[in-house]
Design a protein around this motif. Structure first.
Motif, PDB file in Angstrom:
ATOM      1  N   ARG A  46       0.897  -1.128   0.028  1.00 28.78           N
ATOM      2  CA  ARG A  46       0.092  -0.126   0.264  1.00 28.78           C
ATOM      3  C   ARG A  46       0.881   1.160   0.057  1.00 28.78           C
ATOM      4  O   ARG A  46       0.679   2.345  -0.827  1.00 28.78           O
ATOM      5  N   LEU A  47       2.008   1.085   0.590  1.00 29.57           N
ATOM      6  CA  LEU A  47       2.870   2.170   0.707  1.00 29.57           C
ATOM      7  C   LEU A  47       3.649   2.541  -0.316  1.00 29.57           C
ATOM      8  O   LEU A  47       3.782   3.823  -0.865  1.00 29.57           O
ATOM      9  N   GLU A  48       4.181   1.442  -1.109  1.00 24.76           N
ATOM     10  CA  GLU A  48       4.904   1.502  -2.349  1.00 24.76           C
ATOM     11  C   GLU A  48       3.811   1.987  -3.459  1.00 24.76           C
ATOM     12  O   GLU A  48       4.377   2.760  -4.215  1.00 24.76           O
TER      13      GLU A  48
ATOM     14  N   ASN B 214       1.561   5.211  -1.762  1.00 26.82           N
ATOM     15  CA  ASN B 214       1.977   6.202  -0.591  1.00 26.82           C
ATOM     16  C   ASN B 214       1.096   6.466   0.700  1.00 26.82           C
ATOM     17  O   ASN B 214       0.916   7.495   1.186  1.00 26.82           O
ATOM     18  N   ILE B 215       0.558   5.226   1.078  1.00 27.25           N
ATOM     19  CA  ILE B 215      -0.332   5.300   2.315  1.00 27.25           C
ATOM     20  C   ILE B 215       0.354   4.355   3.489  1.00 27.25           C
ATOM     21  O   ILE B 215       0.568   3.121   3.220  1.00 27.25           O
ATOM     22  N   ASP B 216       0.632   5.034   4.607  1.00 29.94           N
ATOM     23  CA  ASP B 216       1.012   4.365   5.675  1.00 29.94           C
ATOM     24  C   ASP B 216      -0.023   4.507   6.910  1.00 29.94           C
ATOM     25  O   ASP B 216      -0.323   5.438   7.232  1.00 29.94           O
ATOM     26  N   THR B 217      -0.914   3.427   6.862  1.00 30.64           N
ATOM     27  CA  THR B 217      -1.945   3.722   7.645  1.00 30.64           C
ATOM     28  C   THR B 217      -1.563   3.814   9.107  1.00 30.64           C
ATOM     29  O   THR B 217      -2.357   4.474  10.092  1.00 30.64           O
ATOM     30  N   SER B 218      -0.421   3.258   9.725  1.00 34.41           N
ATOM     31  CA  SER B 218       0.109   3.381  10.923  1.00 34.41           C
ATOM     32  C   SER B 218       0.181   5.054  11.332  1.00 34.41           C
ATOM     33  O   SER B 218       0.036   5.396  12.350  1.00 34.41           O
ATOM     34  N   LYS B 219       0.785   5.725  10.192  1.00 30.11           N
ATOM     35  CA  LYS B 219       0.969   7.123  10.473  1.00 30.11           C
ATOM     36  C   LYS B 219      -0.379   8.026  10.564  1.00 30.11           C
ATOM     37  O   LYS B 219      -0.319   9.057  11.005  1.00 30.11           O
TER      38      LYS B 219
ATOM     39  N   ASP C  83      -6.572  11.576  -0.820  1.00 29.44           N
ATOM     40  CA  ASP C  83      -6.581  11.244  -2.252  1.00 29.44           C
ATOM     41  C   ASP C  83      -5.994   9.892  -2.587  1.00 29.44           C
ATOM     42  O   ASP C  83      -6.702   9.100  -3.319  1.00 29.44           O
ATOM     43  N   ASN C  84      -5.046   9.715  -1.756  1.00 28.20           N
ATOM     44  CA  ASN C  84      -4.387   8.193  -1.864  1.00 28.20           C
ATOM     45  C   ASN C  84      -5.419   7.286  -1.315  1.00 28.20           C
ATOM     46  O   ASN C  84      -5.342   6.078  -2.075  1.00 28.20           O
ATOM     47  N   LEU C  85      -5.923   7.357  -0.374  1.00 30.62           N
ATOM     48  CA  LEU C  85      -7.098   6.558   0.256  1.00 30.62           C
ATOM     49  C   LEU C  85      -8.126   6.208  -0.741  1.00 30.62           C
ATOM     50  O   LEU C  85      -8.575   5.124  -0.968  1.00 30.62           O
ATOM     51  N   ASP C  86      -8.617   7.324  -1.427  1.00 31.84           N
ATOM     52  CA  ASP C  86      -9.619   7.255  -2.445  1.00 31.84           C
ATOM     53  C   ASP C  86      -9.005   6.432  -3.583  1.00 31.84           C
ATOM     54  O   ASP C  86      -9.850   5.430  -4.084  1.00 31.84           O
ATOM     55  N   ALA C  87      -7.987   6.704  -4.101  1.00 27.64           N
ATOM     56  CA  ALA C  87      -7.281   5.951  -5.304  1.00 27.64           C
ATOM     57  C   ALA C  87      -6.997   4.557  -4.945  1.00 27.64           C
ATOM     58  O   ALA C  87      -7.387   3.795  -5.782  1.00 27.64           O
ATOM     59  N   ALA C  88      -6.951   4.233  -3.645  1.00 25.13           N
ATOM     60  CA  ALA C  88      -6.663   2.755  -3.173  1.00 25.13           C
ATOM     61  C   ALA C  88      -7.945   2.072  -2.546  1.00 25.13           C
ATOM     62  O   ALA C  88      -7.772   1.057  -2.158  1.00 25.13           O
TER      63      ALA C  88
ATOM     64  N   LEU D 147     -20.283  -3.783  -7.626  1.00 27.14           N
ATOM     65  CA  LEU D 147     -19.336  -4.493  -8.375  1.00 27.14           C
ATOM     66  C   LEU D 147     -18.289  -3.502  -8.528  1.00 27.14           C
ATOM     67  O   LEU D 147     -17.043  -3.766  -8.465  1.00 27.14           O
ATOM     68  N   LYS D 148     -18.426  -2.234  -8.958  1.00 26.32           N
ATOM     69  CA  LYS D 148     -17.646  -1.176  -9.147  1.00 26.32           C
ATOM     70  C   LYS D 148     -16.940  -0.830  -7.708  1.00 26.32           C
ATOM     71  O   LYS D 148     -15.623  -0.704  -7.846  1.00 26.32           O
ATOM     72  N   ARG D 149     -17.733  -0.764  -6.754  1.00 27.41           N
ATOM     73  CA  ARG D 149     -16.745  -0.499  -5.308  1.00 27.41           C
ATOM     74  C   ARG D 149     -15.861  -1.463  -4.999  1.00 27.41           C
ATOM     75  O   ARG D 149     -14.792  -1.282  -4.394  1.00 27.41           O
ATOM     76  N   ARG D 150     -16.096  -2.756  -5.142  1.00 31.07           N
ATOM     77  CA  ARG D 150     -15.316  -3.871  -4.793  1.00 31.07           C
ATOM     78  C   ARG D 150     -14.426  -4.082  -5.736  1.00 31.07           C
ATOM     79  O   ARG D 150     -13.601  -5.205  -5.499  1.00 31.07           O
TER      80      ARG D 150
END
Length: 677
Positions: A340-342, A345-350, A529-534, A671-674
């Motif tokens: 996810r980070l690679e 660029n999402i680090d959920t711990s941060k 934005d990254n969370l949305d993209a992911a 189906l789109k969401r998942r």
């Protein structure tokens, strides 16, 4: 029983909040027995009423019956699930079969059935409004579903089955809680906890100290397969130990072994279905849900399962590249975070410092509810609840009038069962002029005294989800208790709670609550934005894990009585059921193994766990509607409240959805969401 028992009369506290300061363990059994006696006398009075049955002297009288019993049960089962002990367990063991027998004494009473059937047969000519007509239909069909139309000998056997099943379901729940506590992993050195946050390590130290292991660290088990700490724990051997222990709950050769309990439950449920003239328990249960028949459920799940597994297998290949080795179930969460980070660029711990409980609650959940429905919240520390950690909030309508009471009980403890849920202490209804008192229970690890409660993104999602159930209860505007709030078909009940998750990253909401607990800095827009993209990232794993559990539920409950009698090996049956559906992928275990699947063996979800994704079809379609209509606006909230949330179960569930959406639902948004298109 004397008048001194706190359950003997309606509470005179604000919102009829039960008088917890007065309620003691010794009050439950006398109140329960007296409540049963009173209700049976009230039902007999209905049957003794001279003249023909009318809606008022039969259906309305039934709605008014059993109030003392209901007060007792709502308080008891809230307490036993959130703060139990040996004494409460013993009370529940005594009450469960007696309660089943009491329900049967009413539901299987042939004179009561005849009275209600006469009303139902003449329903077109007795001048009922829509809500009254629906309530009559519910009573009649519920009695048929309960077996009121069966012969005397069949009803006698049905009573025996219901009583035995209630004992087994209570035993299952008790075993899961005991084994979940027993399987907590004790860690000797802080070095083994590398990767965990300071708060998580402090929570583990506090948990160990509470159990008499000062100077060590305790990783508690959770109710599902796996554990949130697996996402960040660098020690692979410890990850493996935690995952393997998590999969063992209720499945060891000890006094908490749930395998014999499961085999008995499945056989008895299959026998009961045969009494009802159905081939299987699943057929009997789903007949009164919106899905109507197991074939309709399978038709939808088979559209989803192959794509889910393909996505999970592709995800595993990505994780393997990052790990440099084959991925096991205990590696999945850890390397998912790396990838996810690679990739995004999402680090959920941060993110945790931005999801502080008090801000998520007041500036996120309450804020969104205010923007949508105009309601406001005021904490009432003066009100005594059932546990020092359970906090009461008064809820007001936009005009300042009282709407209800919300109780939040957020922290995990050994006396609380796993998971997260909503229940009520008082059901809204106009018949008895009662406002709702609703409870949300979560299992967030409690930080040491003086430290903030920093949530994971997943825990934040759970909080929004459960509050969606709370809103369903709080915004109810119905006449009759039986159809209040979340009293809808089981495969519809998750829909409003899933819709409420949409506000987590809604710009106006996330900007208001996701602030660093020390600096006040907003959650960076780039991260949002990254969370949305992911948003579809790791959905293969999530969907496969969930579907395996839903299929397992259907497999157990699609056995006829002869097939059920032949099953002797729980683990082999489980493996085969998941394999037959093409969902067997070792790195992705089922979300619940049979032996700790409390939803279906100790809760109300037997042959109904599919309801989460069934409801999500409606949810995804509804989210699209909100987006098309401008999102977080009062006019949208009013439409949702007036056509759906406020209606409880007072009209047909799918008709409610059509009234809200203007058409039937479509599966494409799900189906789109998942990521399954």
């Amino acid at each position: 029983m004397t008048i001194a028992n706190p359950f003997a009369q309606r509470s005179d506290l604000d919102f009829e909040l039960p008088p917890f300061a007065l309620i003691k363990e010794e009050h439950y059994l006398p109140a329960f027995y007296e409540g049963c006696t009173q209700q049976l006398a009230e039902v007999q009075a209905i049957l003794d009423t001279p003249g023909a049955a009318t809606f008022e002297n039969t259906i309305v009288a039934l709605e008014k019956s059993g109030q003392m019993l209901m007060r007792t049960l709502l308080v008891f089962f809230n307490k036993s699930s959130s703060d139990t002990n040996d004494a409460m367990d013993k009370i529940e063991e005594e009450m469960a079969p007696k309660l089943a027998a009491h329900q049967d004494a009413i539901n299987l009473n042939p004179a009561l059935y005849a009275r209600i059937k006469s009303l139902y047969d003449n329903r077109e000519s007795i001048g009922l409004n829509t809500e009254d007509a629906w309530l009559l239909e519910r009573y009649y069909k519920d009695l048929i579903h309960a077996g009121a139309h069966l012969s005397e000998s069949q009803r006698d056997r049905l009573k025996e089955l219901n009583e035995e099943l209630s004992k087994l379901e209570t035993q299952f729940s008790k075993n899961v809680l005991a084994d979940t506590n027993d399987l907590a992993v004790l860690v000797d050195t802080i070095d083994e906890l590398d990767g965990l946050s300071e708060n998580e390590i402090a929570s583990a130290a506090a948990a160990a100290k509470d159990r008499g292991h000062e100077g060590k660290w305790l990783i508690g088990m959770v109710n599902f397969s796996g554990n949130p700490v697996l996402d960040s724990l660098t020690n692979r051997a410890l990850r493996k130990k935690i995952m393997q222990d998590s999969l063992l709950k209720g499945n060891r050769a000890n006094e908490n072994d749930n395998k014999p309990v499961i085999l008995k439950v499945v056989k008895l449920r299959a026998e009961r279905a045969k009494l009802f003239g159905k081939n299987t328990h699943a057929e009997h249960v789903i007949a009164v849900q919106t899905a109507e028949h197991p074939d309709n459920v399978h038709a939808m799940l088979r559209k989803i399962a192959p794509a889910a597994v393909r996505n999970a297998q592709a995800e595993a290949q990505d994780l393997k590249k990052s790990a440099g080795t084959e991925i096991e179930s205990w590696d999945w969460g850890f390397y998912t975070e790396q990838v996810r980070l690679e990739k995004y660029n999402i680090d959920t711990s941060k993110m945790r410092p931005y999801f502080e409980l008090e801000s998520v609650l007041a500036n996120g959940i309450f804020f969104a509810a205010n923007k949508l429905f105009g309601i406001t919240f005021k904490e009432r520390p003066d009100l005594v609840t059932y546990h020092p950690e359970a906090r009461a909030f008064e809820v007001f309508n936009e005009d300042g009038s009282k709407l209800g009471l919300f109780i939040g009980d957020f922290y995990t403890r050994d006396s609380k069962r796993g998971g997260a849920w909503m229940n009520t202490l008082v059901d809204q209804n106009f018949l008895c002029n009662q406002l709702p008192v609703v409870v949300n229970n979560l299992n967030i690890p409690k930080p040491p005294a003086g430290k903030p409660t920093l949530l994971t993104f997943s825990e934040t999602t759970t909080l929004f989800h459960e509050f969606g159930h709370a809103l369903h209860g709080l915004l109810s505007q119905v006449k009759y208790p039986r159809v209040s709030g979340t009293s809808v078909q089981r495969d519809f009940v998750e829909f409003p709670s899933q819709v409420n998750e949409m506000w987590i990253l809604w710009p106006e909401v996330v900007e208001n609550y996701a602030r660093h607990f020390e600096t006040g800095e907003k959650l960076p827009q780039e991260w949002i934005d990254n969370l949305d993209a992911a948003s579809t990232f790791n959905e293969g794993h999530a969907t496969t894990s969930y579907l395996a559990a839903a299929i397992l539920d259907l497999a157990w409950h699609s056995l006829d009585s002869e097939e059920a009698a032949k099953v002797t090996d729980v683990e082999a049956f489980e493996a085969q059921a998941i394999k037959d559906y093409g969902l067997d992928f070792a790195p992705v275990p089922t979300r619940y193994r049979s032996t700790y699947f409390s939803h279906i063996f100790a809760g109300g979800y037997s042959a109904g766990y599919y309801g989460y994704i069934w409801s999500e079809v409606l949810d995804a379609d509804t989210v699209d509607w909100f987006k098309e209509n401008g999102g977080l606006q009062r006019k949208n909230g009013e439409h949702f409240r007036n056509t759906l949330l406020g209606r409880g179960g007072s009209i047909d569930s799918m008709q409610m959805f059509r009234n809200f959406r203007g058409r039937d639902s479509k599966i494409e948004p799900l189906l789109k969401r998942r990521g399954l298109l």
